[in-house]
Design a protein around this motif. Sequence first.
Motif, mmCIF file in Angstrom:
data_model
loop_
_atom_site.group_PDB
_atom_site.id
_atom_site.type_symbol
_atom_site.label_atom_id
_atom_site.label_comp_id
_atom_site.label_asym_id
_atom_site.label_seq_id
_atom_site.Cartn_x
_atom_site.Cartn_y
_atom_site.Cartn_z
ATOM 1 N N MET A 1 0.811 -1.214 0.000
ATOM 2 C CA MET A 1 0.000 0.000 0.000
ATOM 3 C C MET A 1 0.844 1.264 0.000
ATOM 4 N N ARG A 2 0.246 2.317 -0.515
ATOM 5 C CA ARG A 2 0.812 3.659 -0.438
ATOM 6 C C ARG A 2 -0.265 4.580 0.130
ATOM 7 N N ASN A 3 0.086 5.351 1.146
ATOM 8 C CA ASN A 3 -0.797 6.357 1.725
ATOM 9 C C ASN A 3 -0.244 7.714 1.332
ATOM 10 N N ILE A 4 -1.004 8.450 0.518
ATOM 11 C CA ILE A 4 -0.476 9.662 -0.115
ATOM 12 C C ILE A 4 -1.237 10.883 0.394
ATOM 13 N N PRO A 5 -0.557 11.789 1.083
ATOM 14 C CA PRO A 5 -1.233 13.011 1.543
ATOM 15 C C PRO A 5 -1.596 13.918 0.367
ATOM 16 N N VAL A 6 -2.709 14.612 0.505
ATOM 17 C CA VAL A 6 -3.116 15.647 -0.433
ATOM 18 C C VAL A 6 -3.498 16.857 0.409
ATOM 19 N N ASN A 7 -2.923 18.015 0.085
ATOM 20 C CA ASN A 7 -3.172 19.213 0.907
ATOM 21 C C ASN A 7 -2.815 18.953 2.368
ATOM 22 N N GLU A 8 -1.610 18.466 2.590
ATOM 23 C CA GLU A 8 -0.975 18.350 3.899
ATOM 24 C C GLU A 8 -1.189 17.031 4.634
ATOM 25 N N GLU A 9 -2.297 16.301 4.401
ATOM 26 C CA GLU A 9 -2.525 15.146 5.266
ATOM 27 C C GLU A 9 -3.166 13.973 4.526
ATOM 28 N N TYR A 10 -2.755 12.777 4.920
ATOM 29 C CA TYR A 10 -3.498 11.555 4.620
ATOM 30 C C TYR A 10 -4.173 11.125 5.919
ATOM 31 N N CYS A 11 -5.421 10.735 5.835
ATOM 32 C CA CYS A 11 -6.146 10.312 7.039
ATOM 33 C C CYS A 11 -7.148 9.226 6.650
ATOM 34 N N ALA A 12 -7.147 8.134 7.389
ATOM 35 C CA ALA A 12 -8.091 7.047 7.127
ATOM 36 C C ALA A 12 -8.574 6.454 8.430
ATOM 37 N N MET A 13 -9.835 6.095 8.457
ATOM 38 C CA MET A 13 -10.453 5.426 9.606
ATOM 39 C C MET A 13 -10.516 3.936 9.302
ATOM 40 N N LEU A 14 -10.030 3.113 10.234
ATOM 41 C CA LEU A 14 -9.965 1.666 10.034
ATOM 42 C C LEU A 14 -10.798 0.957 11.092
ATOM 43 N N ILE A 15 -11.616 0.009 10.644
ATOM 44 C CA ILE A 15 -12.428 -0.802 11.546
ATOM 45 C C ILE A 15 -12.268 -2.257 11.137
ATOM 46 N N ASP A 16 -11.800 -3.096 12.059
ATOM 47 C CA ASP A 16 -11.704 -4.520 11.734
ATOM 48 C C ASP A 16 -12.883 -5.270 12.340
ATOM 49 N N PHE A 17 -13.166 -6.424 11.742
ATOM 50 C CA PHE A 17 -14.345 -7.200 12.114
ATOM 51 C C PHE A 17 -13.947 -8.628 12.420
ATOM 52 N N ASP A 18 -14.698 -9.261 13.306
ATOM 53 C CA ASP A 18 -14.514 -10.667 13.607
ATOM 54 C C ASP A 18 -15.353 -11.513 12.653
ATOM 55 N N HIS A 19 -14.949 -12.765 12.503
ATOM 56 C CA HIS A 19 -15.672 -13.668 11.611
ATOM 57 C C HIS A 19 -17.134 -13.793 12.036
ATOM 58 N N ALA A 20 -17.395 -13.785 13.343
ATOM 59 C CA ALA A 20 -18.772 -13.940 13.836
ATOM 60 C C ALA A 20 -19.674 -12.775 13.427
ATOM 61 N N ASP A 21 -19.097 -11.615 13.134
ATOM 62 C CA ASP A 21 -19.908 -10.460 12.735
ATOM 63 C C ASP A 21 -20.639 -10.706 11.425
ATOM 64 N N PHE A 22 -20.171 -11.678 10.632
ATOM 65 C CA PHE A 22 -20.745 -11.935 9.318
ATOM 66 C C PHE A 22 -21.758 -13.077 9.327
ATOM 67 N N HIS A 23 -22.017 -13.651 10.496
ATOM 68 C CA HIS A 23 -22.944 -14.771 10.569
ATOM 69 C C HIS A 23 -24.372 -14.347 10.212
ATOM 70 N N GLN A 24 -24.646 -13.060 10.223
ATOM 71 C CA GLN A 24 -25.979 -12.565 9.878
ATOM 72 C C GLN A 24 -26.292 -12.725 8.383
#
Length: 266
Positions: A75-98
């Motif tokens: 991966m490459r994280n590339i700032p534009v206008n001073e900053e790169y920013c990303a929100m990350l949320i990981d999930f467990d396998h059980a979250d997909f049982h629905q």
Amino acid sequence: MTALSAAAKAALAGGAPLPFSLYTSHTEQRILNAPILKPLLICVLAGVKHLGRDAELVCPAGSFVFLPNSPTIDMRNIPVNEEYCAMLIDFDHADFHQFQRSAVPARPHLLGPVDAVLAKTLQQFAEWSVYAPPGAWHFRKKELLQLLYQAGHHGVAAMAAPPSFSHQLHDMISADIAGDWSVKRVTAALAVSESTLLRNLKAEGTDLLAIVNRTRLGHALHLIQTTRDPIGRIADRCGYYSQSRFTEKFKLLFGVTPTGLRKTRL
């Protein structure tokens, strides 16, 4: 994206554990073999993210990418206008049982826009996380998955491959990241013979030492991206008592030194 970014940063300012992370940088980050050990939702709030050795996936600000629990990705994280920013949320396998997995074919990734509804939901998720007990986090994560599915992103139902033997070991090692994970300790914890352990790992093209290092270095990568802890302290927390040895292994796997990666955030 401004309100969502502000809410996420405000939540993280308290220093308490939260069910999401925020990765930022002010100069470009190039990371090889980034481990994706759980299904991962990445929402790019500022800048651009490139995924794949040849930038096969381009995720500009205002978009999301959902990655399955696949081994690694460049991966490459590339700032534009001073900053790169990303929100990350990981999930467990059980979250997909629905979801009924058989109804949706597996996909290597899922791309889409962070529309007004998703942005507002993520903002509320960030604000709620400050007060909610950890035992309730998975309820809101399941709601996020359902929101994406109802918005037409049906591929989200197939983002969780059944956990492999390696993933089971990763989860176990993560609970004691700096511990001494010998073959004897692992076989005792799993109640399997040494031959069974080695056979299962060989079938997945790996070995115990590789999994231990990958788990430790993956956690170190996360700490460098989300904290300002000294590199030596991070090395120690991840079970490396020689900072130079830690730096050597980190660069060998990710293509950048811990100090070099830290400088991109300053």
